[in-house]
Design a protein around this motif. Structure first.
Motif, PDB file in Angstrom:
ATOM      1  N   GLY A  42       0.801  -1.224   0.000  1.00  0.00           N
ATOM      2  CA  GLY A  42       0.000   0.000   0.000  1.00  0.00           C
ATOM      3  C   GLY A  42       0.825   1.262   0.000  1.00  0.00           C
ATOM      4  O   GLY A  42       0.359   2.319   0.430  1.00  0.00           O
ATOM      5  N   GLY A  43       2.066   1.166  -0.491  1.00  0.00           N
ATOM      6  CA  GLY A  43       2.942   2.331  -0.513  1.00  0.00           C
ATOM      7  C   GLY A  43       3.279   2.769  -1.926  1.00  0.00           C
ATOM      8  O   GLY A  43       3.105   2.028  -2.888  1.00  0.00           O
ATOM      9  N   GLU A  44       3.765   3.991  -2.033  1.00  0.00           N
ATOM     10  CA  GLU A  44       4.201   4.553  -3.325  1.00  0.00           C
ATOM     11  C   GLU A  44       5.614   5.072  -3.149  1.00  0.00           C
ATOM     12  O   GLU A  44       5.893   5.847  -2.219  1.00  0.00           O
ATOM     13  CB  GLU A  44       3.263   5.694  -3.733  1.00  0.00           C
ATOM     14  CG  GLU A  44       3.660   6.393  -5.013  1.00  0.00           C
ATOM     15  CD  GLU A  44       2.809   7.627  -5.287  1.00  0.00           C
ATOM     16  OE1 GLU A  44       2.881   8.139  -6.397  1.00  0.00           O
ATOM     17  OE2 GLU A  44       2.090   8.075  -4.360  1.00  0.00           O
ATOM     18  N   VAL A  45       6.531   4.649  -4.003  1.00  0.00           N
ATOM     19  CA  VAL A  45       7.937   5.024  -3.859  1.00  0.00           C
ATOM     20  C   VAL A  45       8.203   6.348  -4.556  1.00  0.00           C
ATOM     21  O   VAL A  45       7.986   6.496  -5.761  1.00  0.00           O
ATOM     22  CB  VAL A  45       8.858   3.917  -4.427  1.00  0.00           C
ATOM     23  CG1 VAL A  45      10.318   4.370  -4.369  1.00  0.00           C
ATOM     24  CG2 VAL A  45       8.672   2.623  -3.640  1.00  0.00           C
ATOM     25  N   ALA A  46       8.691   7.309  -3.775  1.00  0.00           N
ATOM     26  CA  ALA A  46       8.995   8.642  -4.327  1.00  0.00           C
ATOM     27  C   ALA A  46      10.443   8.727  -4.797  1.00  0.00           C
ATOM     28  O   ALA A  46      10.748   9.421  -5.769  1.00  0.00           O
ATOM     29  CB  ALA A  46       8.724   9.703  -3.272  1.00  0.00           C
ATOM     30  N   LYS A  47      11.348   8.034  -4.117  1.00  0.00           N
ATOM     31  CA  LYS A  47      12.779   8.125  -4.474  1.00  0.00           C
ATOM     32  C   LYS A  47      13.536   6.937  -3.884  1.00  0.00           C
ATOM     33  O   LYS A  47      13.114   6.362  -2.885  1.00  0.00           O
ATOM     34  CB  LYS A  47      13.366   9.445  -3.946  1.00  0.00           C
ATOM     35  CG  LYS A  47      14.784   9.757  -4.445  1.00  0.00           C
ATOM     36  CD  LYS A  47      15.221  11.134  -3.974  1.00  0.00           C
ATOM     37  CE  LYS A  47      16.673  11.428  -4.315  1.00  0.00           C
ATOM     38  NZ  LYS A  47      16.896  11.531  -5.781  1.00  0.00           N
ATOM     39  N   ARG A  48      14.642   6.596  -4.541  1.00  0.00           N
ATOM     40  CA  ARG A  48      15.537   5.552  -4.040  1.00  0.00           C
ATOM     41  C   ARG A  48      16.880   6.164  -3.667  1.00  0.00           C
ATOM     42  O   ARG A  48      17.362   7.072  -4.352  1.00  0.00           O
ATOM     43  CB  ARG A  48      15.787   4.485  -5.117  1.00  0.00           C
ATOM     44  CG  ARG A  48      14.553   3.742  -5.598  1.00  0.00           C
ATOM     45  CD  ARG A  48      14.957   2.782  -6.698  1.00  0.00           C
ATOM     46  NE  ARG A  48      13.842   1.972  -7.168  1.00  0.00           N
ATOM     47  CZ  ARG A  48      13.972   0.935  -7.972  1.00  0.00           C
ATOM     48  NH1 ARG A  48      15.181   0.584  -8.401  1.00  0.00           N
ATOM     49  NH2 ARG A  48      12.923   0.238  -8.360  1.00  0.00           N
TER      50      ARG A  48
END
Length: 412
Positions: A42-48
């Protein structure tokens, strides 16, 4: 689709390291998988964020300079969660939370969280709950200030006992209760397995999201939940299947994954009894994944851990419809040809050379080569059946009852 659009995904950042065991390419692949895990949870990745380090920093996993970069980005972009690609020690987690001032989750807890979301039956929920408590026990001080004020009223709290000691005792008692509950359910499931008679047992195993449930639906004409997310199937499903005139039991099991938390392997060992007690293993592989051979190694390692590595096995390479080899331009004289450029035919020859005729290439979703798959499963189950029930050869009129070989058409 409307429901999917209304979901609010939690903004997250991913953090990993690059070292000798995990080069830049492998680190990218692991973070790709971590991003898929994050999406599933249920997450959204903004940056690595990645950093080259020989070993993780003992206090903060990554160096202070890189940690400051992460802190600034989190602060400026309203990020709710920082997710690390390896298991953090309790001390590391506590230190990182103080610096980042946001929720800090490692790969282990992320997988545990997905398992908790996916568990449908009481048995699966108990297994996941046990794994979560065993993970949380050494991390109590960093994760919360208390579980509950006191337990059971007067006389239950010793003189001078601190809040954290009370919490630890509550968790240890809970772990004991859950283990006792699992023992009771295990006995019931062992009786259920015994009551299935002497039918041959076939188990579907494989890395998560390789299409086991889709294949189960095709072969058994059942309706097992299948979805393009990791760990879509958590509860073991058993179906009776009949191919030609031969009945057997087909089991769909939980998918495996690299760095599978040891707590889950332990708590799910009883569920994996279905694999351990099977007569035949169908190892399903997503051949469209660029690192499917590493997935095979991860699954084989877990099969070895649960004592099922020596089972008769058929390799089932699924998703041939999605397989796309990398192409090299004819004028490119620099790029070296690797397995990434193999055609399906080359992969087929490679695996046939390794394991003989115990390899199949199919598409479960498009039902491509499914008849070959059914025929192969029938032949393997029949071999076991003839050995176990030598006097039931009337079931196989097309085979010679003395030699077990297929008769010529003229003889029939």
């Amino acid at each position: 689709m409307l429901e999917e659009e209304n979901i609010e995904y939690e903004k997250s950042v991913l953090i990993g390291i690059i070292n000798q065991q995990q080069d830049e390419e492998k680190s990218k692949e692991y973070l790709d998988e971590l991003e898929f895990l994050t999406y599933t949870a249920g997450g959204e990745v903004a940056k690595r964020f990645t950093q080259k380090l020989d070993t993780p920093h003992p206090k903060t996993f990554i160096g202070t300079g890189k940690m400051e970069d992460v802190r600034v980005y989190i602060s400026e972009n309203d990020i709710g969660t920082a997710i690390f690609d390896d298991e953090l020690s309790p001390a590391q987690q506590k230190n990182i939370e103080k610096i980042l001032k946001c929720k800090v989750v490692d790969r282990t807890y992320l997988i545990l969280d997905i398992f908790a979301q996916r568990a449908q039956t009481s048995y699966a929920r108990t297994q996941v709950e046990l794994a979560q408590y065993e993970y949380l026990l050494p991390r109590l001080a960093g994760l919360w200030t208390h579980l509950e004020r006191q337990r059971g009223g007067i006389g239950m709290r010793g003189p001078g006992e601190t809040e954290i000691e009370t919490d630890r005792r509550i968790v240890r008692d809970k772990i004991k209760q859950l283990k006792d509950k699992l023992k009771t359910i295990d006995k019931q499931m062992a009786v259920q397995r015994g009551n299935r008679g002497q039918l041959i047992r076939v188990a579907l195993v494989g890395y998560t999201n390789v299409g086991k449930s889709t294949l189960m639906n095709v072969i058994s004409k059942s309706d097992v939940f299948a979805e393009n997310k990791l760990f879509a199937t958590l509860d073991t499903t058993v179906r009776k299947v009949v191919i030609r005139n031969l009945p057997f039991l087909l089991t769909d099991t939980v998918g495996f994954i690299r760095k599978l938390p040891t707590q889950l392997v332990e708590s799910f060992k009883s569920t994996l009894d279905e694999v351990r007690e099977s007569d035949l293993v169908l190892h399903v592989v997503d051949i469209s994944h660029p690192n499917f051979e590493e997935h095979i190694s991860s699954v084989n390692q877990i099969l070895d851990e649960i004592g099922a590595a020596d089972k008769p096995t058929v390799m089932v390479f699924n998703k041939i419809d999605a397989y796309q080899p990398e192409k090299i331009d004819e004028d490119d004289l620099v790029t070296e040809r690797t397995t990434a450029h193999y055609t399906l035919e080359e992969w087929e020859r490679t695996w046939m050379n390794r394991i003989g005729d115990n390899a199949l290439f199919i598409s479960a979703i498009n039902k491509e080569n499914i008849e070959d798959f059914r025929k192969k499963v029938y032949e393997e189950v029949r071999k076991i059946h003839i050995t176990r029930f030598p006097y039931n050869n009337f079931l196989y009129p097309e085979y010679d009852k003395y030699t077990g070989e297929l008769k010529d058409e003229e003889e029939e």
